[in-house]
Design an enzyme around this catalytic site. Sequence first.
Site, PDB file in Angstrom:
ATOM      1  N   HIS A  19       0.831  -1.247   0.012  1.00 34.12           N
ATOM      2  CA  HIS A  19      -0.195  -0.013   0.082  1.00 34.12           C
ATOM      3  C   HIS A  19       0.940   1.096   0.081  1.00 34.12           C
ATOM      4  O   HIS A  19       0.423   2.304  -0.566  1.00 34.12           O
ATOM      5  CB  HIS A  19      -0.856   0.021   1.149  1.00 34.12           C
ATOM      6  CG  HIS A  19      -2.143  -1.255   0.969  1.00 34.12           C
ATOM      7  ND1 HIS A  19      -2.668  -1.914   2.080  1.00 34.12           N
ATOM      8  CD2 HIS A  19      -2.599  -1.841  -0.082  1.00 34.12           C
ATOM      9  CE1 HIS A  19      -3.418  -2.711   1.591  1.00 34.12           C
ATOM     10  NE2 HIS A  19      -3.294  -2.554   0.390  1.00 34.12           N
ATOM     11  N   HIS A  42      -7.381  -8.330  -7.779  1.00 32.16           N
ATOM     12  CA  HIS A  42      -7.894  -9.154  -6.609  1.00 32.16           C
ATOM     13  C   HIS A  42      -7.932  -8.297  -5.699  1.00 32.16           C
ATOM     14  O   HIS A  42      -7.225  -7.860  -4.641  1.00 32.16           O
ATOM     15  CB  HIS A  42      -6.750 -10.126  -6.352  1.00 32.16           C
ATOM     16  CG  HIS A  42      -6.443 -11.100  -7.595  1.00 32.16           C
ATOM     17  ND1 HIS A  42      -5.952 -10.480  -8.712  1.00 32.16           N
ATOM     18  CD2 HIS A  42      -6.705 -12.360  -7.647  1.00 32.16           C
ATOM     19  CE1 HIS A  42      -5.646 -11.718  -9.627  1.00 32.16           C
ATOM     20  NE2 HIS A  42      -6.128 -12.873  -8.806  1.00 32.16           N
ATOM     21  N   SER A 118      -6.714  -2.376  -0.497  1.00 27.14           N
ATOM     22  CA  SER A 118      -6.431  -1.792  -1.703  1.00 27.14           C
ATOM     23  C   SER A 118      -7.423  -0.796  -2.414  1.00 27.14           C
ATOM     24  O   SER A 118      -7.539   0.263  -2.924  1.00 27.14           O
ATOM     25  CB  SER A 118      -5.772  -2.405  -2.678  1.00 27.14           C
ATOM     26  OG  SER A 118      -6.670  -3.623  -2.952  1.00 27.14           O
ATOM     27  N   GLU A 138     -13.513  -9.433  -7.323  1.00 26.28           N
ATOM     28  CA  GLU A 138     -13.177 -10.243  -6.448  1.00 26.28           C
ATOM     29  C   GLU A 138     -13.890 -11.474  -6.585  1.00 26.28           C
ATOM     30  O   GLU A 138     -15.118 -11.523  -6.910  1.00 26.28           O
ATOM     31  CB  GLU A 138     -13.495  -9.613  -4.897  1.00 26.28           C
ATOM     32  CG  GLU A 138     -13.672 -10.385  -3.661  1.00 26.28           C
ATOM     33  CD  GLU A 138     -12.312 -11.280  -3.600  1.00 26.28           C
ATOM     34  OE1 GLU A 138     -11.211 -10.571  -3.549  1.00 26.28           O
ATOM     35  OE2 GLU A 138     -12.207 -12.427  -3.303  1.00 26.28           O
ATOM     36  N   ASP A 166     -13.197 -13.536 -12.170  1.00 28.01           N
ATOM     37  CA  ASP A 166     -11.927 -13.776 -12.385  1.00 28.01           C
ATOM     38  C   ASP A 166     -11.053 -12.399 -12.650  1.00 28.01           C
ATOM     39  O   ASP A 166     -11.304 -12.112 -13.855  1.00 28.01           O
ATOM     40  CB  ASP A 166     -11.462 -14.784 -13.034  1.00 28.01           C
ATOM     41  CG  ASP A 166     -10.271 -15.193 -13.318  1.00 28.01           C
ATOM     42  OD1 ASP A 166      -9.880 -16.399 -13.070  1.00 28.01           O
ATOM     43  OD2 ASP A 166      -9.355 -14.239 -13.618  1.00 28.01           O
ATOM     44  N   GLY A 167     -10.300 -11.909 -11.859  1.00 32.78           N
ATOM     45  CA  GLY A 167      -9.772 -10.577 -12.177  1.00 32.78           C
ATOM     46  C   GLY A 167      -8.706 -10.644 -13.432  1.00 32.78           C
ATOM     47  O   GLY A 167      -8.767  -9.641 -14.254  1.00 32.78           O
ATOM     48  N   ASP A 192      -2.955  -8.436  -7.289  1.00 32.45           N
ATOM     49  CA  ASP A 192      -2.663  -8.964  -5.895  1.00 32.45           C
ATOM     50  C   ASP A 192      -3.309 -10.397  -5.392  1.00 32.45           C
ATOM     51  O   ASP A 192      -4.141 -10.400  -4.617  1.00 32.45           O
ATOM     52  CB  ASP A 192      -3.069  -7.800  -5.050  1.00 32.45           C
ATOM     53  CG  ASP A 192      -2.689  -8.076  -3.618  1.00 32.45           C
ATOM     54  OD1 ASP A 192      -1.873  -8.815  -3.304  1.00 32.45           O
ATOM     55  OD2 ASP A 192      -3.200  -7.476  -2.819  1.00 32.45           O
TER      56      ASP A 192
HETATM   57  N1  SAM Z   1      -5.734  -6.382  -3.106  1.00 36.21           N
HETATM   58  C1  SAM Z   1      -6.447  -6.458  -1.408  1.00 36.21           C
HETATM   59  C2  SAM Z   1      -5.592  -5.414  -0.590  1.00 36.21           C
HETATM   60  O1  SAM Z   1      -4.530  -5.182  -0.803  1.00 36.21           O
HETATM   61  O2  SAM Z   1      -6.465  -5.232   0.260  1.00 36.21           O
HETATM   62  C3  SAM Z   1      -5.982  -7.918  -0.984  1.00 36.21           C
HETATM   63  C4  SAM Z   1      -6.407  -8.957  -2.059  1.00 36.21           C
HETATM   64  S1  SAM Z   1      -5.912 -10.724  -1.185  1.00 36.21           S
HETATM   65  C5  SAM Z   1      -4.219 -10.763  -1.168  1.00 36.21           C
HETATM   66  C6  SAM Z   1      -6.307 -11.593  -2.815  1.00 36.21           C
HETATM   67  C7  SAM Z   1      -7.850 -11.545  -3.203  1.00 36.21           C
HETATM   68  O3  SAM Z   1      -8.107 -12.327  -4.292  1.00 36.21           O
HETATM   69  C8  SAM Z   1      -8.742 -12.687  -1.922  1.00 36.21           C
HETATM   70  O4  SAM Z   1      -9.670 -11.851  -1.481  1.00 36.21           O
HETATM   71  C9  SAM Z   1      -9.088 -13.800  -2.804  1.00 36.21           C
HETATM   72  O5  SAM Z   1     -10.435 -14.388  -2.632  1.00 36.21           O
HETATM   73  C10 SAM Z   1      -9.336 -13.017  -4.240  1.00 36.21           C
HETATM   74  N2  SAM Z   1      -9.128 -14.080  -5.591  1.00 36.21           N
HETATM   75  C11 SAM Z   1      -8.696 -15.221  -5.654  1.00 36.21           C
HETATM   76  N3  SAM Z   1      -8.431 -15.377  -7.026  1.00 36.21           N
HETATM   77  C12 SAM Z   1      -8.945 -14.542  -7.634  1.00 36.21           C
HETATM   78  C13 SAM Z   1      -9.188 -14.359  -8.860  1.00 36.21           C
HETATM   79  N4  SAM Z   1      -8.951 -15.180  -9.944  1.00 36.21           N
HETATM   80  N5  SAM Z   1      -9.791 -13.185  -9.325  1.00 36.21           N
HETATM   81  C14 SAM Z   1     -10.489 -12.210  -8.614  1.00 36.21           C
HETATM   82  N6  SAM Z   1     -10.481 -12.456  -7.304  1.00 36.21           N
HETATM   83  C15 SAM Z   1      -9.594 -13.370  -6.762  1.00 36.21           C
END
Ligand code: SAM
Length: 316
Positions: A19, A42, A118, A138, A166-167, A192
């Site tokens: 961050h 993500h 984020s 997400e 899926d991101g 992320d």
């Molecule tokens: N970016 C966030 C932050 O900095 O506050 C933290 C994100 S965390 C490390 C990763 C997130 O990605 C989780 O909430 C998980 O459920 C989600 N996730 C996992 N695979 C994903 C995908 N293919 N597409 C979107 N989200 C996904």
Amino acid sequence: MFSYRHAFHAGNHADVLKHTTLIATLRHLMLKDGALVMIDTHAGAGLYRLDGDYAETSGEANEGVVRLLAAFSKQKVAKPITERSSDATNDVAPALQDYLDLIKAFNADGGARIYPGSPFVMHHLLRSDARDRLKLFELHPTDAKTLDANTAQLEAGRQITVTRQDGFEGLKALLPPPPAANGSRRALVLIDPSYELKSDYSRVTECIEDSLKRFPTGSYLIWYPVIPRPEAHDLPRRLKNLAKRAGRPWLHTTLAIGQSPDRGPQERPGLTASGMFIINPPHTLKASLQACLPQILAALGRGRGQGHTIESGGPG
Ligand code: SAM
């Protein structure tokens, strides 16, 4: 799949690195008038309680943002005597101060109860005249729902969209971003993943390769864990090669808080280090990180193995 919940990890040393880097990059991008599309592939749940069950169970924030806030509560950093020189100032580095101020903005009572993920970091810096856009992805059903509810409170209308998708896939449709009124196209992409699946590492590189073809001038920020796993070890090298092949500048930084000497032989250390790889970083980012990472480490470092690295390169 879906066993990862960022609520356990919110505000840990990895979030501090991620961050702080994100804020420093966004600050620079916001200096230009042109509209900016921010994409978080993500996103997580958006907001986290540091006094809730998840954070208290893991205790990770206590060794991250909570410790950092306590160390810098007097707004001055005490450098080790050996590093002081007659003209050295003890001021907090601007990028670190910016991070601390943003966290404090979510904790008006002076405590550390709320941690902005984020999406909320990005929203905090987004210009409210509707110029900028925030696109959040997400996949976790519960976190996507919480993210939806948290962002709804912002009443940002069409400026923010949350998609349970899926991101990596969702990003494709957003690049290149639409032109702003002045014709410029600008986007910042935070990637992320939780790296819960081994395939996340190759998906990151495939995503960057594809994105650089769609939109070579975007700012891409990739977080990854520094762990003894070949895929994690190879990731920055692969990203560097992709940036070089696309003729784009890059910056790679890592932060390791090391292992506590009090740790018993049976205790698992948990994540002790992570990295950020940035493609098309602001030209100011390296100096900003050079100033703030030693200060972060002075507060969070635990001993054996602590340190930070910053390397960068241009096209070619
Ligand atoms: N970016 C966030 C932050 O900095 O506050 C933290 C994100 S965390 C490390 C990763 C997130 O990605 C989780 O909430 C998980 O459920 C989600 N996730 C996992 N695979 C994903 C995908 N293919 N597409 C979107 N989200 C996904």
